[in-house]
Design an enzyme around this catalytic site. Structure first.
Site, short mmCIF file in Angstrom:
data_model
loop_
_atom_site.label_atom_id
_atom_site.label_comp_id
_atom_site.label_asym_id
_atom_site.label_seq_id
_atom_site.Cartn_x
_atom_site.Cartn_y
_atom_site.Cartn_z
N ARG A 121 48.53 16.91 -4.88
CA ARG A 121 49.14 16.16 -5.98
C ARG A 121 48.69 14.70 -5.94
O ARG A 121 48.38 14.11 -6.98
CB ARG A 121 50.65 16.27 -5.82
CG ARG A 121 51.49 15.40 -6.66
CD ARG A 121 51.75 16.06 -8.01
NE ARG A 121 52.92 15.47 -8.62
CZ ARG A 121 52.96 14.27 -9.18
NH1 ARG A 121 51.88 13.54 -9.22
NH2 ARG A 121 54.07 13.81 -9.69
N ASP B 32 52.90 24.37 -16.18
CA ASP B 32 54.29 24.02 -16.47
C ASP B 32 54.65 24.54 -17.85
O ASP B 32 53.78 24.69 -18.71
CB ASP B 32 54.49 22.50 -16.42
CG ASP B 32 55.97 22.16 -16.32
OD1 ASP B 32 56.51 22.18 -15.21
OD2 ASP B 32 56.59 21.93 -17.37
N ARG C 115 56.56 20.82 -4.19
CA ARG C 115 56.72 19.67 -3.29
C ARG C 115 57.28 19.98 -1.92
O ARG C 115 57.24 19.14 -1.03
CB ARG C 115 57.61 18.62 -3.97
CG ARG C 115 56.89 17.85 -5.04
CD ARG C 115 57.86 17.10 -5.90
NE ARG C 115 58.73 18.06 -6.57
CZ ARG C 115 59.67 17.74 -7.44
NH1 ARG C 115 59.89 16.49 -7.73
NH2 ARG C 115 60.41 18.67 -8.00
N ARG D 58 58.73 28.78 -8.63
CA ARG D 58 58.27 27.47 -8.16
C ARG D 58 57.79 27.54 -6.71
O ARG D 58 58.01 26.60 -5.94
CB ARG D 58 59.38 26.42 -8.28
CG ARG D 58 59.97 26.26 -9.65
CD ARG D 58 59.04 25.44 -10.54
NE ARG D 58 59.77 24.80 -11.60
CZ ARG D 58 60.11 23.51 -11.63
NH1 ARG D 58 59.76 22.70 -10.67
NH2 ARG D 58 60.79 23.03 -12.63
N TYR E 228 63.50 20.62 -24.73
CA TYR E 228 62.76 19.48 -24.17
C TYR E 228 62.08 18.68 -25.28
O TYR E 228 62.03 17.44 -25.23
CB TYR E 228 61.71 19.95 -23.16
CG TYR E 228 62.32 20.33 -21.82
CD1 TYR E 228 62.57 19.36 -20.85
CD2 TYR E 228 62.67 21.64 -21.54
CE1 TYR E 228 63.15 19.69 -19.64
CE2 TYR E 228 63.25 21.99 -20.32
CZ TYR E 228 63.48 21.01 -19.38
OH TYR E 228 64.07 21.33 -18.19
O1 CP3 Z 1 56.35 28.58 -9.97
C1 CP3 Z 1 55.33 27.91 -9.68
O2 CP3 Z 1 55.03 27.58 -8.51
C2 CP3 Z 1 54.37 27.60 -10.81
C3 CP3 Z 1 54.49 26.33 -11.43
C4 CP3 Z 1 55.69 25.93 -12.26
C5 CP3 Z 1 56.06 24.56 -12.38
N1 CP3 Z 1 57.05 24.46 -13.31
C6 CP3 Z 1 55.46 23.46 -11.62
C7 CP3 Z 1 56.14 22.15 -11.54
C8 CP3 Z 1 56.54 26.66 -13.10
C9 CP3 Z 1 56.64 28.16 -13.32
C10 CP3 Z 1 57.38 25.72 -13.78
C11 CP3 Z 1 58.40 26.11 -14.79
C12 CP3 Z 1 59.26 25.06 -15.37
N2 CP3 Z 1 58.95 23.76 -15.64
C13 CP3 Z 1 60.56 25.32 -15.86
C14 CP3 Z 1 61.24 26.68 -15.87
C15 CP3 Z 1 61.83 27.02 -14.56
C16 CP3 Z 1 62.99 26.18 -14.15
O3 CP3 Z 1 62.89 25.56 -13.07
O4 CP3 Z 1 64.00 26.15 -14.87
C17 CP3 Z 1 61.07 24.11 -16.38
C18 CP3 Z 1 62.43 23.89 -16.99
C19 CP3 Z 1 60.04 23.13 -16.25
C20 CP3 Z 1 60.06 21.72 -16.71
C21 CP3 Z 1 59.87 20.78 -15.60
N3 CP3 Z 1 58.69 20.57 -14.92
C22 CP3 Z 1 60.84 19.91 -15.03
C23 CP3 Z 1 62.29 19.82 -15.47
C24 CP3 Z 1 60.21 19.18 -14.02
C25 CP3 Z 1 60.80 18.05 -13.21
C26 CP3 Z 1 61.76 18.50 -12.20
C27 CP3 Z 1 61.04 19.04 -11.00
O5 CP3 Z 1 61.35 20.16 -10.58
O6 CP3 Z 1 60.19 18.31 -10.49
C28 CP3 Z 1 58.87 19.65 -13.93
C29 CP3 Z 1 57.83 19.20 -12.98
C30 CP3 Z 1 57.18 20.24 -12.13
N4 CP3 Z 1 56.75 21.46 -12.57
C31 CP3 Z 1 56.83 20.10 -10.75
C32 CP3 Z 1 56.18 21.29 -10.39
C33 CP3 Z 1 55.59 21.62 -9.04
C34 CP3 Z 1 57.04 18.87 -9.89
C35 CP3 Z 1 56.08 17.82 -10.31
C36 CP3 Z 1 55.58 16.95 -9.21
O7 CP3 Z 1 54.83 17.41 -8.34
O8 CP3 Z 1 55.92 15.77 -9.25
#
Ligand code: CP3
Length: 348
Positions: free
Chosen positions: A42, A79, A33, A29, A155
């Site tokens: 964003r 994602d 943010r 990640r 999910y």
């Molecule tokens: O690593 C990176 O920078 C690449 C992008 C990436 C995102 N999500 C962007 C994201 C990657 C590799 C993921 C993987 C992901 N997504 C996982 C596996 C890794 C982990 O953290 O366990 C999971 C479970 C998700 C599902 C997901 N997406 C959740 C639960 C959420 C909400 C919680 C949160 O962290 O915000 C997201 C949203 C998300 N995915 C954001 C980002 C940058 C935030 C969204 C926003 O900008 O509002």
């Protein structure tokens, strides 16, 4: 002197079993943010999914952390819920609440998923990858990824994140045959998606199994190990040399079996995995990646320096990739990331 393993890049060399000094570093990640420039992009994009599906903006946010920090890889901005979205399930990201999906309740709901349409819906992610490649320095790959079928299925069945994945586990206990159909569908879609990402320029792949930690032996084998092995085999049938990292978060002492049976090249370890287990049990067999606590990175200061040095001292003389034990947190000060990268590169 010609050093062929270095010309392939530090991350790929480490993933193919070389001890690299100092070790390569990237952060799960790493785009997100905690960076003000991400928050700007964003806001421009509208919704989070619009950002993932906009190749120009997704390329921009993928590159943002590499402009600030000396990282050894980019990871494509997307994602793990892109796969359910592409299969036609309604997926939304609600500000402050995380993802919301229209949940699947029964075997009959599987008919709503459309694997044929999925490939077309992945096209914007492939376009993003194609744009990122030429922007990266030599030897710095872009990582493609997907969620592991088990984690993605949780999910899809829960309709979002959950503490215990109870709905998915119950479905799998009560009706394993139809749960297997869902997993098989995800295996096929993930193979297509990962192959498409490699074709578009991904040089490394990671499979995120963030909810691997709540299954007992047989279920862990059936829902985590077997589908991951099938994905690895399916991708390697087309791309025999692509390095693949597995991240079975929370799986504890089952990590050894996961490493042995999935045939991944490297295992991502979560924060609770002891350095002794990583070194003695895992590192003799494959490359390990991890596992700094994302909260130590939020805290910074002496605890960050101390733990980073400890991890380096214990793991970096064997095949190792420095990373966090889970994704970077939004409240992380970017200066702490800068400090971490300097420590790992021995510039601090
Ligand atoms: O690593 C990176 O920078 C690449 C992008 C990436 C995102 N999500 C962007 C994201 C990657 C590799 C993921 C993987 C992901 N997504 C996982 C596996 C890794 C982990 O953290 O366990 C999971 C479970 C998700 C599902 C997901 N997406 C959740 C639960 C959420 C909400 C919680 C949160 O962290 O915000 C997201 C949203 C998300 N995915 C954001 C980002 C940058 C935030 C969204 C926003 O900008 O509002």
């Amino acid at each position: 002197m010609l050093r062929p393993h270095l010309s392939r890049g530090r991350l790929v060399s480490a993933l193919t079993g070389k001890a690299i000094d100092p070790p390569p570093i990237w952060l799960m990640r790493q785009a997100g943010r905690y960076l003000p420039e991400y928050r700007d992009a964003r806001a421009k994009a509208g919704s989070f999914l619009d950002l993932c599906l906009n190749p120009a903006l997704a390329t921009e946010v993928t590159l943002q952390p590499l402009r600030r920090f000396d990282l050894d890889a980019a990871i494509v901005f997307s994602d793990i819920l892109m796969v359910p979205h592409a299969l036609g399930q309604k997926v939304e990201f609600i500000e402050g609440e995380g993802p919301k999906l229209a949940p699947l309740h029964h075997a009959e709901d599987l008919a709503r998923l459309d694997p044929v349409a999925a490939e077309r819906r992945f096209a914007p992610v492939y376009e993003t990858l194609a744009r990122i490649g030429p922007e990266l320095p030599d030897g710095v790959p872009v990582i493609g990824f997907c969620g592991a079928p088990w984690t993605v299925a949780t999910y899809m069945v829960e309709g979002g994140g959950s503490k215990e994945q109870a709905e998915a586990r119950l479905w799998a206990y009560r009706d394993p045959a139809s749960f297997q159909q869902l997993i098989d569908l995800l295996v096929e879609a993930s193979i297509g998606y990962l192959r498409g990402q490699v074709e578009a320029g991904a040089g490394v792949l990671q499979i995120f199994d963030s909810w691997a930690g709540n299954l007992s032996d047989d279920e862990f084998a059936r829902w985590c190990i077997h589908p991951t092995r099938a994905i690895v085999a399916g991708v390697r049938a087309a791309f025999p040399d692509i390095p693949i990292i597995g991240f079975p978060r929370g799986c504890g002492a089952s990590a050894e079996r996961y490493a042995q049976e999935t045939e991944i090249d490297a295992i991502g370890c979560d924060t609770s995995t002891s350095l002794a287990y990583m070194r003695e049990t895992l590192q003799g067999r494959l490359t390990v990646q991890g596992n700094l606590d994302p909260l130590v990175l939020v805290a910074g200061g002496a605890p960050l320096d101390r733990r980073t040095k400890e991890i380096l001292a214990r793991l970096s003389d064997r095949p190792f990739v420095f990373n966090l034990g889970h994704g970077i947190l939004p409240e992380t000060p970017p200066e702490h990331v800068a400090r971490l990268v300097e420590l790992v590169k021995r510039k601090a």
